[in-house]
Scaffold this motif. Structure first.
Motif: not given
Ligand code: AMP
Ligand code: GLY
Length: 430
Positions: A118, A143, A186, A188, A214, A224, A273
């Motif tokens: 993204a 994040k 962004d 996704m 999750k 989550n 993704m």
């Molecule tokens: P992460 O800790 O970065 O893996 O994010 C935790 C969860 O948030 C992921 O497993 C996705 O379900 C969701 N997520 C993170 N980034 C994105 C993104 N750019 N677009 C959509 N869902 C996201």
């Protein structure tokens, strides 16, 4: 060889069980381990964060190989300390582990290496972050830059929610230092999959795929968690897709890390993704996944210890992991109240009944024997009930048969782990 596995969860129980089977393993230690791990390894009372005592124990017990489970030990530089005393280990050094411990570092690296992900911006200034959010169209993904046990990500459906997430991380510091910087990216859409590759610093080899759940509740609803279940392999990733992911995502990442002087040795775990336009990287982890590992390892035919040791020694060339046909599925049994407040100490019965079911393994995620010798819950995610089968439908049926055999009134679990994959198989069978 004397081997030490670092960690205390279901992931480490699965790793210990697989390593204990290897003819290369003369003696197995785990630190700190849990009640289930104690059945296959000698547990040492040292927490993963205590890297100095861990290294002292490695010297004292003359341990020849260390497998690191949790990300915190990697981020604290346990692999670096082990290298300085000449003990090989499976798990990257601190600078390579930043691929997980700093989302900003990971995104910049993907950008340079041309890895599809993204688009994003990094912020250390709260006003600049707020201004940027106001220019975006929701959904917006906010994040915390650092490690936050899977809780540092907000998918904001409104500008207000995104601003609140920025404030929570940067002003209220709900993730501590991990939120000093935020990454805003962004959104996704697509189905998620976990992709695992073994790396020896020079090169990567495909290991396995899985999908995890999750969300806390059935239908993938609710907050989550660290993961309520998983299955393997991921039906969406066939051989052609696997090759594409290696070529477009994994190989360029490993190459870039090597070129930066941060060679990656260990398990590179890509959260993907699967979008309409192809696979895109959500995030990297620098370790085995939990609960994916519990689902994957019962299908592994190869000697796990030999595979991991080959990585640590830079000898991955020509190494392939071999897998059983069929599928595997894991259901997490958590303490009622997880992921918020839950009680420890409730007694769990019926483990023998569950394990007597063919092709079932009950991994311990957080257990402790009380003074009476009874098995008790000792954390949020407590058991990981896994079954293999000729397909995902059979694996799911057996896993829930085992869950039903466990007598633990204070336990909570989802009833629908694997639902998407099961629906596909049932649909195909008409
Ligand atoms: P992460 O800790 O970065 O893996 O994010 C935790 C969860 O948030 C992921 O497993 C996705 O379900 C969701 N997520 C993170 N980034 C994105 C993104 N750019 N677009 C959509 N869902 C996201
Ligand atoms: N299954 C998610 C993780 O291990 O981070």
């Amino acid at each position: 060889m004397k081997v030490l596995v670092v960690g205390k969860g279901g992931r480490e129980h699965a790793i210990c069980k697989a390593v204990a089977k290897s003819p290369l393993c003369d003696k197995l230690y785990c630190a700190p381990g849990n009640a289930g791990i104690a059945e296959v390894a000698e547990c040492l009372p040292i927490i993963a964060e205590d890297t100095h005592r861990m290294v002292a124990a490695v010297k004292e017990k003359e341990i020849g190989f260390v497998i690191i489970g949790p990300e915190i030990a990697l981020a604290l530089g346990l692999a670096d300390e082990l290298e300085s005393i000449g003990v090989p280990c499976f798990g990257p050094k601190k600078l390579a582990a930043e691929i997980e411990s700093s989302k900003g570092f990971m995104k910049d690296l993907c950008d340079r290496a041309g890895v599809p992900t993204a688009s994003y911006k990094r912020f250390t200034d709260v006003e600049a972050a707020r201004k940027y959010v106001e220019e975006q169209r929701p959904p917006i993904v906010v994040k915390a830059n650092g490690l936050a046990e899977g809780k540092g990500v907000t998918i904001a459906l409104t500008i207000e929610d995104a601003l609140a997430a920025v404030d929570a991380a940067m002003v209220d510091k709900v993730f501590g230092e991990s939120g000093t910087e935020v990454v805003i990216e962004d959104f996704m859409s697509g189905e998620e999959a976990s992709f695992f590759a073994l790396c020896d610093g020079e090169r990567a080899r495909f290991f396995c795929t899985a999908q995890d759940h999750k969300a806390l509740n059935d239908g993938d609803k609710g907050p989550n968690t660290g993961g309520m279940g998983a299955y393997s392999p991921a039906p969406m990733i066939d051989e052609a897709m696997r090759k594409r992911i290696m070529k477009e995502i994994i190989d360029p990442t490993v190459e870039e890390l090597k070129n930066m002087g941060r060679p990656f040795t260990g398990m590179l775990y890509a959260g993907l993704m699967m979008t309409k336009t192809g696979p895109r990287l959500i995030e990297y982890n620098a370790r085995f996944g939990d609960p994916e590992t519990e689902a994957m390892l019962p299908l592994l035919k190869s000697d796990l210890l030999e595979l991991l040791y080959s990585c640590a020694c830079g000898r991955l060339l020509g190494v392939e992991s071999q897998w059983e046909a069929g599928a595997s599925l894991s259901v997490i049994m958590a303490a009622e109240g997880y992921p918020s407040n839950y009680l420890k100490g409730s007694v769990i019965r019926g483990m023998d009944r569950a394990q007597a079911i063919p092709d079932v393994t009950v991994y311990h995620s957080a257990t402790l024997r009380n003074q009476a010798g009874e098995l008790t819950a000792n954390g949020g995610r407590v058991l990981c009930v896994t079954a293999t089968g000729s397909d995902i439908v059979e694996a799911q049926r057996k896993a829930y048969e085992a869950v039903d055999a466990i007598d633990w009134p204070e336990g909570y679990y989802r009833r629908d782990i694997g639902w998407k994959a099961v629906a596909k198989v049932k649909g195909a069978k008409g």
